[in-house]
Enzyme design. Structure first.
Site, PDB file in Angstrom:
ATOM      1  N   LEU A 405       0.863  -1.175   0.000  1.00  0.00           N
ATOM      2  CA  LEU A 405       0.000   0.000   0.000  1.00  0.00           C
ATOM      3  C   LEU A 405       0.901   1.227   0.000  1.00  0.00           C
ATOM      4  O   LEU A 405       1.995   1.204   0.576  1.00  0.00           O
ATOM      5  CB  LEU A 405      -0.900   0.027   1.244  1.00  0.00           C
ATOM      6  CG  LEU A 405      -1.963  -1.071   1.376  1.00  0.00           C
ATOM      7  CD1 LEU A 405      -2.701  -0.923   2.699  1.00  0.00           C
ATOM      8  CD2 LEU A 405      -2.946  -1.032   0.219  1.00  0.00           C
ATOM      9  N   ASP A 406       0.453   2.321  -0.647  1.00  0.00           N
ATOM     10  CA  ASP A 406       1.215   3.568  -0.596  1.00  0.00           C
ATOM     11  C   ASP A 406       1.455   3.972   0.851  1.00  0.00           C
ATOM     12  O   ASP A 406       0.664   3.651   1.743  1.00  0.00           O
ATOM     13  CB  ASP A 406       0.447   4.701  -1.295  1.00  0.00           C
ATOM     14  CG  ASP A 406       0.428   4.543  -2.801  1.00  0.00           C
ATOM     15  OD1 ASP A 406       1.216   3.736  -3.318  1.00  0.00           O
ATOM     16  OD2 ASP A 406      -0.384   5.228  -3.450  1.00  0.00           O
ATOM     17  N   MET A 407       2.528   4.712   1.065  1.00  0.00           N
ATOM     18  CA  MET A 407       2.887   5.147   2.412  1.00  0.00           C
ATOM     19  C   MET A 407       1.715   5.819   3.129  1.00  0.00           C
ATOM     20  O   MET A 407       1.451   5.560   4.306  1.00  0.00           O
ATOM     21  CB  MET A 407       4.075   6.110   2.341  1.00  0.00           C
ATOM     22  CG  MET A 407       4.542   6.649   3.683  1.00  0.00           C
ATOM     23  SD  MET A 407       5.956   7.746   3.463  1.00  0.00           S
ATOM     24  CE  MET A 407       6.309   8.200   5.160  1.00  0.00           C
TER      25      MET A 407
END
Length: 558
Positions: A405-407
């Site tokens: 998942l994106d940060m």
């Protein structure tokens, strides 16, 4: 050069507290001093025709070209505050607009080498074009292709004729065996053999005749193509020499009054040479002018004015950070000697962000990743889901992370604890056997209740990690969406991604051909906030061991 005509003094600037550090230019954060100047510039733009440059189209048939503008708040030698203005590239085919700082190097100035030397390149381009359009060259190519087609037709005809004749001869032999004497049959065989040889010779002679004609035409075409290759090689060499000379003339100052050319700056970068347009963005132009005239930079901001490009995501009047590929190496040099804020992304504390374990068994677990924590270690930030899971389960560290998942995205993540589970879960992702649902809060009201978005994506090579829509080279990306609720000027939606491209949901939300409404808190495609309001709320999959269909959910905090 009269510096005063480029400085704009505002009483409002003096009322705002002066920053102790120059704002970090590659991550946009609200900067009151710079935004005050930007708002003033926006009012000026609305009142100026900018050489009839059309920033916003009034109808679908009208051509528009949005533009990035920038302001740099500076302190003059008397300690007074003012701001400088700049635009990226050209406006109305001009480098110079009254009140805006000039380019670092003006290729179009009267004493520039560019006009004369580019004329040489242009002449070579024209020679290539004329040779490619030469009537004799075009006629020869047409004749060549016509002969190739005619040869193919004739050869196919003769081959089929030979095949039919062979079948007929075989039938003759079969019939002759029943009625002819041995001597008569022997004479017939000789006659049929001669006919077979005649068919083969006809095919051979036809092929030779065509080949001779084709070779004669190819020889004539080759004369043209050798000239073309020579001109194209000369054009490439002249273009390369001119480009290098341009790079040498673009020289940038830093706060220490040290000068470096584009070639100096990019020689140690990942790129072989400076990208096209390097040095034409707002930030380098503004800082160079400030240093050149002994003005102290305090704060900078850039904003987009006008319609969005077809591929990139740019919103009218939105603020944006400096680009990565063109500006980062240049500003790396130009900010030397200036006290600059730390990269906010590095400064974001993640150590206090706890990972909630939603489900766990012997071979895998399901977690709720908090916003602000990386999935895997970065170049600078090392704290991540992976490093924490490896610390908890050291025997499984070689096969833990199944997906990312994106940060700034929170929500459900699967973590494998065995090679078997890792392989099985990854296979489900690859074969799209998993179904995921995200919750997002959009920064506006969406009028449609549900729908599908089909926009292919690829990385923006000039501004990583941004993604752009690209129908030519992009990878397919599909998203289904459904409205949850509309409230207080915002829209909460479910996203069902059918593919898993980088930033897919963020781009599909923000792009003009998608929903045209960015996700709240999107620092790349919208406006930064305390967090990105995107949450992986639900995942449905086959249990990696029992193969039963299972569902895991993580509660959404917004």
């Amino acid at each position: 050069m009269e510096v005063g005509k480029f400085l704009r003094y505002l009483d409002e600037l003096e009322e705002i507290q002066r920053p102790t550090e120059f704002n970090y230019p590659f991550f946009y954060q609200s900067t009151p001093l710079a935004e005050c100047a930007a708002q003033d510039l926006m009012q000026r733009i609305e009142q100026d025709d900018f050489n009839a440059h059309n920033f916003i189209a009034e109808n679908a048939n009208e051509l528009s070209r949005g533009k990035m503008f920038g302001v740099l708040v500076v302190e003059d030698q008397e300690g007074k505050l003012a701001y400088l203005s700049a635009f990226s590239g050209k406006v109305g085919n001009s480098n110079h607009i009254e009140g805006f700082v000039p380019p670092v190097y003006d290729l179009l100035s009267a004493d520039s080498f560019f006009t004369e030397e580019y004329a040489v390149v242009s002449d070579l381009i024209e020679q290539v074009n004329q040779l490619q359009k030469h009537p004799d060259y075009i006629a020869l190519r047409k004749e060549y292709h016509a002969l190739m087609d005619a040869k193919q037709v004739k050869v196919n005809f003769l081959k089929q004729k030979a095949k039919d004749n062979k079948l007929f001869r075989n039938a003759q032999r079969k019939e002759a065996e029943q009625v002819l004497t041995t001597e008569e049959y022997h004479h017939l065989e000789q006659e049929l053999a001669q006919k077979s040889i005649a068919d083969k010779l006809q095919l051979k002679h036809t092929q030779q005749a065509f080949s001779q004609q084709i070779e004669e035409i190819k020889a004539k075409i080759e004369i043209f193509e050798q000239k073309l290759k020579a001109l194209q090689a000369l054009r490439a060499e002249e273009s390369k020499t001119l480009q290098r000379k341009i790079f040498e003339h673009y020289k940038f100052l830093n706060a220490n009054q040290e000068q470096a050319s584009l070639l100096d700056i990019f020689k140690d970068s990942q790129l072989d040479q400076p990208p096209a347009g390097a040095g034409e963005c707002c930030a380098p132009k503004l800082l160079h002018f400030a240093y050149l005239n002994h003005l102290k930079p305090l704060a900078i901001v850039e904003f987009w004015w006008g319609d969005s490009p077809k591929s990139e995501i740019r919103k009218h009047k939105n603020y944006y950070p400096a680009c990565q590929s063109k500006c980062k190496p240049i500003l790396g040099h130009m900010l030397e000697g200036l006290k600059v804020q730390e990269n906010p992304l590095i400064a974001i504390p993640s150590l206090d962000k706890e990972i909630e374990i939603l489900y766990e068994e012997e071979e895998f677990l399901v977690i709720n990743k908090p916003s602000g924590l990386l999935s895997v270690p970065g170049k600078v930030l090392k704290d991540s889901v992976q490093t924490r899971m490896e610390a908890l389960y050291p025997d499984s560290k070689d096969h833990m992370i199944v997906h990312r998942l994106d940060m700034m995205t929170s929500g459900v993540m699967l973590v494998a604890k065995s090679k078997r589970a890792h392989k099985q879960l990854q296979s489900q992702f690859a074969k799209r056997k998993m179904q995921k649902r995200y919750i997002a809060l959009l920064d506006g009201i969406l009028k449609w209740q549900e729908g599908d978005i089909d926009l292919p994506l690829r990385v923006d090579l000039e501004d990583r990690p941004r993604q752009i829509v690209c129908f030519e080279h992009g990878k397919p990306a599909f998203t289904h969406y459904e409205i949850i609720e509309r409230k207080k000027g915002k829209t909460k939606v479910y996203f069902y991604p059918k593919t898993g491209r980088t930033h897919q949901l963020r781009v599909h939300a923000a792009h003009a051909s998608g929903l045209n409404i960015p996700i709240v808190g999107d620092d790349l495609y919208g406006t930064p906030d305390t967090r990105l309001h995107l949450h992986a709320e639900r995942i449905e999959l086959y249990h990696p061991i029992t193969n039963e269909r299972v569902v895991f959910t993580a509660p959404c905090e917004f």
